[in-house]
Design a protein around this motif. Structure first.
Motif, PDB file in Angstrom:
ATOM      1  N   THR A 189      35.637 -26.901 -14.261  1.00  0.00           N
ATOM      2  CA  THR A 189      35.370 -26.119 -13.054  1.00  0.00           C
ATOM      3  C   THR A 189      34.237 -26.757 -12.250  1.00  0.00           C
ATOM      4  O   THR A 189      33.420 -27.513 -12.789  1.00  0.00           O
ATOM      5  CB  THR A 189      34.967 -24.676 -13.397  1.00  0.00           C
ATOM      6  OG1 THR A 189      33.689 -24.684 -14.059  1.00  0.00           O
ATOM      7  CG2 THR A 189      36.006 -24.023 -14.298  1.00  0.00           C
ATOM      8  N   HIS A 205      42.044 -36.558 -11.846  1.00  0.00           N
ATOM      9  CA  HIS A 205      42.596 -35.407 -11.116  1.00  0.00           C
ATOM     10  C   HIS A 205      43.590 -34.676 -12.006  1.00  0.00           C
ATOM     11  O   HIS A 205      43.332 -33.569 -12.462  1.00  0.00           O
ATOM     12  CB  HIS A 205      43.245 -35.898  -9.818  1.00  0.00           C
ATOM     13  CG  HIS A 205      43.712 -34.794  -8.916  1.00  0.00           C
ATOM     14  ND1 HIS A 205      44.433 -35.030  -7.772  1.00  0.00           N
ATOM     15  CD2 HIS A 205      43.584 -33.442  -8.993  1.00  0.00           C
ATOM     16  CE1 HIS A 205      44.703 -33.879  -7.176  1.00  0.00           C
ATOM     17  NE2 HIS A 205      44.202 -32.903  -7.911  1.00  0.00           N
ATOM     18  N   ASN A 243      42.659 -30.875 -12.371  1.00  0.00           N
ATOM     19  CA  ASN A 243      41.309 -30.428 -12.051  1.00  0.00           C
ATOM     20  C   ASN A 243      41.132 -30.169 -10.555  1.00  0.00           C
ATOM     21  O   ASN A 243      41.727 -30.879  -9.735  1.00  0.00           O
ATOM     22  CB  ASN A 243      40.302 -31.472 -12.525  1.00  0.00           C
ATOM     23  CG  ASN A 243      40.274 -31.597 -14.034  1.00  0.00           C
ATOM     24  OD1 ASN A 243      40.033 -30.631 -14.736  1.00  0.00           O
ATOM     25  ND2 ASN A 243      40.553 -32.791 -14.549  1.00  0.00           N
ATOM     26  N   PRO A 244      40.314 -29.189 -10.173  1.00  0.00           N
ATOM     27  CA  PRO A 244      40.139 -28.822  -8.760  1.00  0.00           C
ATOM     28  C   PRO A 244      39.230 -29.814  -8.022  1.00  0.00           C
ATOM     29  O   PRO A 244      38.040 -29.559  -7.832  1.00  0.00           O
ATOM     30  CB  PRO A 244      39.520 -27.427  -8.851  1.00  0.00           C
ATOM     31  CG  PRO A 244      38.747 -27.443 -10.138  1.00  0.00           C
ATOM     32  CD  PRO A 244      39.547 -28.307 -11.080  1.00  0.00           C
ATOM     33  N   GLU A 297      37.057 -28.677  -4.836  1.00  0.00           N
ATOM     34  CA  GLU A 297      35.861 -27.887  -5.135  1.00  0.00           C
ATOM     35  C   GLU A 297      34.783 -28.750  -5.800  1.00  0.00           C
ATOM     36  O   GLU A 297      33.591 -28.642  -5.487  1.00  0.00           O
ATOM     37  CB  GLU A 297      36.233 -26.723  -6.049  1.00  0.00           C
ATOM     38  CG  GLU A 297      37.221 -25.739  -5.433  1.00  0.00           C
ATOM     39  CD  GLU A 297      37.747 -24.750  -6.458  1.00  0.00           C
ATOM     40  OE1 GLU A 297      37.082 -24.564  -7.496  1.00  0.00           O
ATOM     41  OE2 GLU A 297      38.820 -24.166  -6.216  1.00  0.00           O
ATOM     42  N   TRP A 350      37.968 -34.459   0.676  1.00  0.00           N
ATOM     43  CA  TRP A 350      37.346 -34.009  -0.567  1.00  0.00           C
ATOM     44  C   TRP A 350      36.075 -34.780  -0.919  1.00  0.00           C
ATOM     45  O   TRP A 350      35.455 -34.489  -1.944  1.00  0.00           O
ATOM     46  CB  TRP A 350      38.334 -34.138  -1.718  1.00  0.00           C
ATOM     47  CG  TRP A 350      39.546 -33.260  -1.600  1.00  0.00           C
ATOM     48  CD1 TRP A 350      39.730 -32.224  -0.728  1.00  0.00           C
ATOM     49  CD2 TRP A 350      40.746 -33.351  -2.383  1.00  0.00           C
ATOM     50  NE1 TRP A 350      40.968 -31.665  -0.915  1.00  0.00           N
ATOM     51  CE2 TRP A 350      41.615 -32.331  -1.925  1.00  0.00           C
ATOM     52  CE3 TRP A 350      41.166 -34.183  -3.412  1.00  0.00           C
ATOM     53  CZ2 TRP A 350      42.887 -32.132  -2.475  1.00  0.00           C
ATOM     54  CZ3 TRP A 350      42.422 -33.985  -3.963  1.00  0.00           C
ATOM     55  CH2 TRP A 350      43.268 -32.979  -3.501  1.00  0.00           C
ATOM     56  N   ARG A 389      47.300 -21.850 -13.509  1.00  0.00           N
ATOM     57  CA  ARG A 389      46.555 -22.475 -12.413  1.00  0.00           C
ATOM     58  C   ARG A 389      45.980 -23.836 -12.809  1.00  0.00           C
ATOM     59  O   ARG A 389      45.664 -24.656 -11.938  1.00  0.00           O
ATOM     60  CB  ARG A 389      45.409 -21.558 -11.957  1.00  0.00           C
ATOM     61  CG  ARG A 389      44.317 -21.348 -12.999  1.00  0.00           C
ATOM     62  CD  ARG A 389      43.123 -20.567 -12.469  1.00  0.00           C
ATOM     63  NE  ARG A 389      42.089 -20.422 -13.477  1.00  0.00           N
ATOM     64  CZ  ARG A 389      42.019 -19.433 -14.353  1.00  0.00           C
ATOM     65  NH1 ARG A 389      42.941 -18.486 -14.325  1.00  0.00           N
ATOM     66  NH2 ARG A 389      41.052 -19.391 -15.257  1.00  0.00           N
ATOM     67  N   ASP A 390      45.808 -24.069 -14.112  1.00  0.00           N
ATOM     68  CA  ASP A 390      45.265 -25.340 -14.588  1.00  0.00           C
ATOM     69  C   ASP A 390      46.348 -26.354 -14.927  1.00  0.00           C
ATOM     70  O   ASP A 390      46.040 -27.485 -15.324  1.00  0.00           O
ATOM     71  CB  ASP A 390      44.410 -25.118 -15.853  1.00  0.00           C
ATOM     72  CG  ASP A 390      43.195 -24.251 -15.590  1.00  0.00           C
ATOM     73  OD1 ASP A 390      42.724 -24.215 -14.441  1.00  0.00           O
ATOM     74  OD2 ASP A 390      42.713 -23.612 -16.550  1.00  0.00           O
TER      75      ASP A 390
END
Length: 373
Positions: free
Chosen positions: A100, A121, A130-131, A134, A164, A282-283
């Motif tokens: 995170t 990624h 992975n986000p 963010e 990003w 979501r992951d």
């Protein structure tokens, strides 16, 4: 009596040489695929070439790196960073989850001297993603250089280096792009070029040297190639980019997203003891879905049985220590289709039945149809 020999022609072997202009035009198309204004270099080898090149170009004894580990490639990058003499702080999370932005923020706060962050990624080997958007905001705020392995994610989900804050973004064509394995690319920011230029340990006069390409290719106006290009791979890369352009990048990524959702839903409905390896949807990466084999069965044996039923399905057991517990459904490229997902789950259903389990293949088929968007 003499016989005059006749040369045998072949469309793969009797091509006109690839010009510098043509090479540069392919780089431009890759840059558009990434929506980037950064320099884009196409490197003449599998993606491990630029992945190692960016680390050896930017890291040295004065580097303090945060290396995020969410799968086996993150472990490799940490080894390279240490080999360069960098001080490395590993941020490891379980392979069934994603890192995170808050975890990255906490690591940077604990070690404010960090000036380089390495992240994968999407980990096709473990099925997580992975986000980056963010995390990129956090890294940018900290001021560190940000290196991202987007080899598995490009084509399966958005990859936007400029938006990003990614300074070094490596991609390969062999997964979601549906192209060749022997050619890859990297986008490089001005900050990253400056870091390499200031690094006395950056490779020079070496196949790993990105600086050689910058000085002799980019700074020279892209008029003369450094060496003979990998012609067939370059033409295959151009063809796969053309195919993505024709289908539309958003359509291609949506197809991969649907394949992942349908595979996960189908596996849950199939039952027989199979479970998603990545806990939270979501992951889960759109490029491949990983499944945990039933506790009493060996994943590699299940995969072998499934492939005996249908040799064409894109199934594989996990690598290394994961071989006994993980099954990977590689729904990328042309395999990101409902037909392939259905066939993969049907083959797994047959393998589970042969192993004494009681899967529900019709339920899996219905779940795939319902989940496909």
């Amino acid at each position: 009596m003499s016989e005059e020999s006749t040369a045998v022609t072949h469309p793969f072997l009797d091509l006109a040489p690839l010009s510098a202009e043509h090479f540069a035009s392919i780089e431009d198309r890759v840059a558009r695929l990434l929506s980037t204004q950064q320099d884009v270099l196409i490197t003449q080898g599998e993606a491990l070439l630029p992945l190692e090149g960016v680390i050896r170009g930017c890291a040295g004894p004065g580097t303090t790196a945060l290396n995020v580990i969410t799968g086996p490639y993150g472990q490799t990058f940490g080894d390279w960073l240490r080999d360069c003499g960098a001080t490395v702080h590993d941020l490891a999370v379980p392979f069934h989850a994603a890192v995170t932005a808050e975890q990255v923020r906490a690591a940077l706060a604990e070690h404010p001297e960090i000036d380089f962050v390495s992240l994968v990624h999407a980990e096709a080997a473990t099925g997580n993603t992975n986000p980056v958007a963010e995390i990129g905001a956090v890294v940018r705020e900290h001021g560190a250089l940000f290196s991202v392995d987007a080899v598995a994610s490009i084509g399966a989900e958005p990859v936007l280096p400029d938006a990003w804050g990614v300074d070094l973004c490596v991609i390969g064509a062999q997964k979601a792009m549906g192209g060749p394995a022997g050619v890859s690319a990297v986008s490089v920011s001005e900050r990253a070029w400056a870091r390499m230029a200031a690094n006395p340990r950056a490779p020079r006069r070496s196949y790993l040297s990105l600086l050689d390409w910058k000085e002799r290719w980019i700074d020279g106006g892209r008029r003369a190639l450094l060496h003979a290009p990998a012609q067939l791979e370059m033409l295959a890369l151009e063809a796969c980019v053309e195919r993505i352009e024709a289908e539309g990048l958003e359509t291609v990524t949506a197809r991969h997203r649907s394949a992942a959702a349908a595979t996960r839903a189908g596996a849950l409905a199939l039952g027989g003891g199979l479970e998603p390896y990545v806990h939270e949807a979501r992951d889960a990466a759109p490029v491949a879905t990983t499944l945990r084999a039933p506790a009493h069965l060996d994943a590699s044996e299940l995969v072998a049985k499934a492939l005996a039923v249908d040799p064409g399905v894109p199934l594989a057991a996990g690598g290394g220590s994961l071989a006994a517990e993980m099954i990977r459904v590689n729904h990328y490229g042309t395999a990101a289709s409902a037909t392939t997902v259905q066939a993969s789950l049907a083959a797994l259903g047959a393998a589970l039945t042969d192993s004494g389990a009681t899967p529900d293949v019709p339920a899996a088929r219905r779940a795939v149809t319902q989940a496909w968007a």
